[in-house]
Scaffold this motif. Sequence first.
Motif, mmCIF file in Angstrom:
data_model
loop_
_atom_site.group_PDB
_atom_site.id
_atom_site.type_symbol
_atom_site.label_atom_id
_atom_site.label_comp_id
_atom_site.label_asym_id
_atom_site.label_seq_id
_atom_site.Cartn_x
_atom_site.Cartn_y
_atom_site.Cartn_z
ATOM 1 N N SER A 178 0.840 -1.204 0.000
ATOM 2 C CA SER A 178 0.000 0.000 0.000
ATOM 3 C C SER A 178 0.874 1.252 0.000
ATOM 4 O O SER A 178 0.537 2.254 -0.636
ATOM 5 C CB SER A 178 -0.939 0.001 1.208
ATOM 6 O OG SER A 178 -0.199 -0.066 2.419
ATOM 7 N N ARG A 206 -5.771 2.648 1.474
ATOM 8 C CA ARG A 206 -6.392 1.464 2.076
ATOM 9 C C ARG A 206 -7.884 1.684 2.300
ATOM 10 O O ARG A 206 -8.697 0.773 2.106
ATOM 11 C CB ARG A 206 -5.683 1.103 3.386
ATOM 12 C CG ARG A 206 -4.295 0.500 3.191
ATOM 13 C CD ARG A 206 -3.747 -0.069 4.490
ATOM 14 N NE ARG A 206 -3.450 0.972 5.453
ATOM 15 C CZ ARG A 206 -2.263 1.587 5.555
ATOM 16 N NH1 ARG A 206 -1.279 1.253 4.735
ATOM 17 N NH2 ARG A 206 -2.062 2.508 6.476
ATOM 18 N N LYS A 207 -8.257 2.898 2.678
ATOM 19 C CA LYS A 207 -9.675 3.225 2.868
ATOM 20 C C LYS A 207 -10.411 3.148 1.534
ATOM 21 O O LYS A 207 -11.514 2.585 1.452
ATOM 22 C CB LYS A 207 -9.803 4.633 3.456
ATOM 23 C CG LYS A 207 -11.236 5.090 3.673
ATOM 24 C CD LYS A 207 -11.923 4.312 4.777
ATOM 25 C CE LYS A 207 -13.272 4.907 5.106
ATOM 26 N NZ LYS A 207 -14.005 4.114 6.111
ATOM 27 N N PHE A 227 -9.620 1.369 -1.101
ATOM 28 C CA PHE A 227 -9.714 -0.008 -1.565
ATOM 29 C C PHE A 227 -10.725 -0.814 -0.757
ATOM 30 O O PHE A 227 -11.262 -1.816 -1.236
ATOM 31 C CB PHE A 227 -8.343 -0.684 -1.532
ATOM 32 C CG PHE A 227 -7.438 -0.255 -2.657
ATOM 33 C CD1 PHE A 227 -7.850 0.675 -3.600
ATOM 34 C CD2 PHE A 227 -6.160 -0.777 -2.771
ATOM 35 C CE1 PHE A 227 -7.024 1.081 -4.640
ATOM 36 C CE2 PHE A 227 -5.320 -0.392 -3.803
ATOM 37 C CZ PHE A 227 -5.754 0.546 -4.736
ATOM 38 N N SER A 228 -10.982 -0.379 0.482
ATOM 39 C CA SER A 228 -11.967 -1.097 1.301
ATOM 40 C C SER A 228 -13.359 -0.976 0.683
ATOM 41 O O SER A 228 -14.195 -1.866 0.833
ATOM 42 C CB SER A 228 -11.978 -0.560 2.732
ATOM 43 O OG SER A 228 -12.545 0.741 2.795
ATOM 44 N N TYR A 229 -13.618 0.130 -0.049
ATOM 45 C CA TYR A 229 -14.908 0.283 -0.725
ATOM 46 C C TYR A 229 -15.044 -0.713 -1.871
ATOM 47 O O TYR A 229 -16.155 -1.050 -2.282
ATOM 48 C CB TYR A 229 -15.068 1.702 -1.271
ATOM 49 C CG TYR A 229 -15.228 2.752 -0.209
ATOM 50 C CD1 TYR A 229 -16.393 2.826 0.563
ATOM 51 C CD2 TYR A 229 -14.229 3.690 0.029
ATOM 52 C CE1 TYR A 229 -16.542 3.795 1.549
ATOM 53 C CE2 TYR A 229 -14.370 4.663 1.010
ATOM 54 C CZ TYR A 229 -15.533 4.714 1.762
ATOM 55 O OH TYR A 229 -15.674 5.676 2.734
ATOM 56 N N GLY A 269 -13.821 -3.720 -1.614
ATOM 57 C CA GLY A 269 -13.763 -5.046 -1.018
ATOM 58 C C GLY A 269 -12.405 -5.687 -1.168
ATOM 59 O O GLY A 269 -12.261 -6.906 -1.081
ATOM 60 N N SER A 270 -11.372 -4.829 -1.371
ATOM 61 C CA SER A 270 -10.018 -5.356 -1.540
ATOM 62 C C SER A 270 -9.160 -4.879 -0.382
ATOM 63 O O SER A 270 -8.998 -3.681 -0.171
ATOM 64 C CB SER A 270 -9.426 -4.863 -2.868
ATOM 65 O OG SER A 270 -8.194 -5.468 -3.117
ATOM 66 N N TYR A 271 -8.596 -5.824 0.379
ATOM 67 C CA TYR A 271 -7.849 -5.474 1.580
ATOM 68 C C TYR A 271 -6.386 -5.895 1.539
ATOM 69 O O TYR A 271 -5.640 -5.613 2.469
ATOM 70 C CB TYR A 271 -8.529 -6.092 2.816
ATOM 71 C CG TYR A 271 -9.925 -5.567 3.042
ATOM 72 C CD1 TYR A 271 -10.149 -4.388 3.746
ATOM 73 C CD2 TYR A 271 -11.018 -6.239 2.514
ATOM 74 C CE1 TYR A 271 -11.435 -3.889 3.941
ATOM 75 C CE2 TYR A 271 -12.310 -5.753 2.703
ATOM 76 C CZ TYR A 271 -12.503 -4.584 3.417
ATOM 77 O OH TYR A 271 -13.772 -4.100 3.599
ATOM 78 N N THR A 277 -3.013 -8.548 1.369
ATOM 79 C CA THR A 277 -2.552 -9.617 2.258
ATOM 80 C C THR A 277 -1.385 -9.107 3.081
ATOM 81 O O THR A 277 -0.422 -8.568 2.526
ATOM 82 C CB THR A 277 -2.104 -10.846 1.436
ATOM 83 O OG1 THR A 277 -3.189 -11.265 0.601
ATOM 84 C CG2 THR A 277 -1.687 -11.980 2.360
ATOM 85 N N ARG A 278 -1.490 -9.243 4.387
ATOM 86 C CA ARG A 278 -0.430 -8.755 5.269
ATOM 87 C C ARG A 278 0.908 -9.402 4.911
ATOM 88 O O ARG A 278 1.007 -10.628 4.765
ATOM 89 C CB ARG A 278 -0.780 -9.053 6.730
ATOM 90 C CG ARG A 278 0.238 -8.509 7.740
ATOM 91 C CD ARG A 278 -0.206 -8.789 9.160
ATOM 92 N NE ARG A 278 -1.423 -8.074 9.496
ATOM 93 C CZ ARG A 278 -1.457 -6.807 9.918
ATOM 94 N NH1 ARG A 278 -0.323 -6.113 10.005
ATOM 95 N NH2 ARG A 278 -2.612 -6.234 10.231
ATOM 96 N N TYR A 309 -0.841 -6.097 -2.325
ATOM 97 C CA TYR A 309 -1.958 -6.271 -3.238
ATOM 98 C C TYR A 309 -1.504 -6.962 -4.521
ATOM 99 O O TYR A 309 -0.413 -6.699 -5.024
ATOM 100 C CB TYR A 309 -2.559 -4.908 -3.610
ATOM 101 C CG TYR A 309 -3.219 -4.182 -2.461
ATOM 102 C CD1 TYR A 309 -4.550 -4.408 -2.141
ATOM 103 C CD2 TYR A 309 -2.509 -3.254 -1.698
ATOM 104 C CE1 TYR A 309 -5.165 -3.742 -1.086
ATOM 105 C CE2 TYR A 309 -3.112 -2.577 -0.646
ATOM 106 C CZ TYR A 309 -4.443 -2.824 -0.348
ATOM 107 O OH TYR A 309 -5.044 -2.170 0.686
#
Length: 251
Positions: free
Chosen positions: A44, A59-60, A62-64, A66-68, A70-71, A75
């Motif tokens: 990110s 990140r906010k 992408f949350s819309y 539905g993509s978060y 992987t730690r 992405y």
Amino acid sequence: MATGRTHRPATRSRGIPEATVARLPLYLRALTALSERSVPTVSSEELAAAAGVNSAKLRKDFSYLGSYGTRGVGYDVEYLVYQISRELGLTQDWPVVIVGIGNLGAALANYGGFASRGFRVAALIDADPAMAGKPVAGIPVQHTDDLEKIIDDNGVSIGVIATPAGAAQQVCDRLVAAGVTSILNFAPTVLSVPDGVDVRKVDLSIELQILAFHEQRKAGEEAAGEAAAVPLAPKESGKGPDGDVPAVMPA
């Protein structure tokens, strides 16, 4: 392939804020560059820097979608390209008409980025009879008398206005009446449109004026900094250079 006339993007119905929608093309441009370099994943922080935003905002956004991510991995670049392209409606064909084929309109017609981003220039339209039939970017210019028929024949829902300011509103009204629901306006004027019609304005003179403001402010800050760096002359104490009282005192 589906055409733009029969389908509208679902961004608003899904509750994605307009500010986020405005940033999605920035992310897509950065991701496309990564994809062209065969980069499989991106953090990110790296993607935010490439897009010119901060990572928390990215990140906010992408949350819309539905993509978060992987730690520890980030992405998936290819998946994000597809996801954002789909959200923006770029996985289908969008026929576009350009009205006003002067220097600017001709430059837009020759722009190679339309096709690669899901937009097809379906027609070029101008009010000058002398322009009719002349090819620009391999497309023959058509007269404005045929505007409504051209829009209907090509299923156009996006129009680009590159006319002089005085003609822009009339062209806009005809485009809307013919069924165009999205307009990109390069004319130096504000257009009046009914509800349900989206207008994006591109005013180069305003952008230059904003840059001029910032240049003036920077110049003022530099001048203030230089003035602060100049040492002040010592205050006069009424004594001579050796500390003595001057021989001649003012009356």
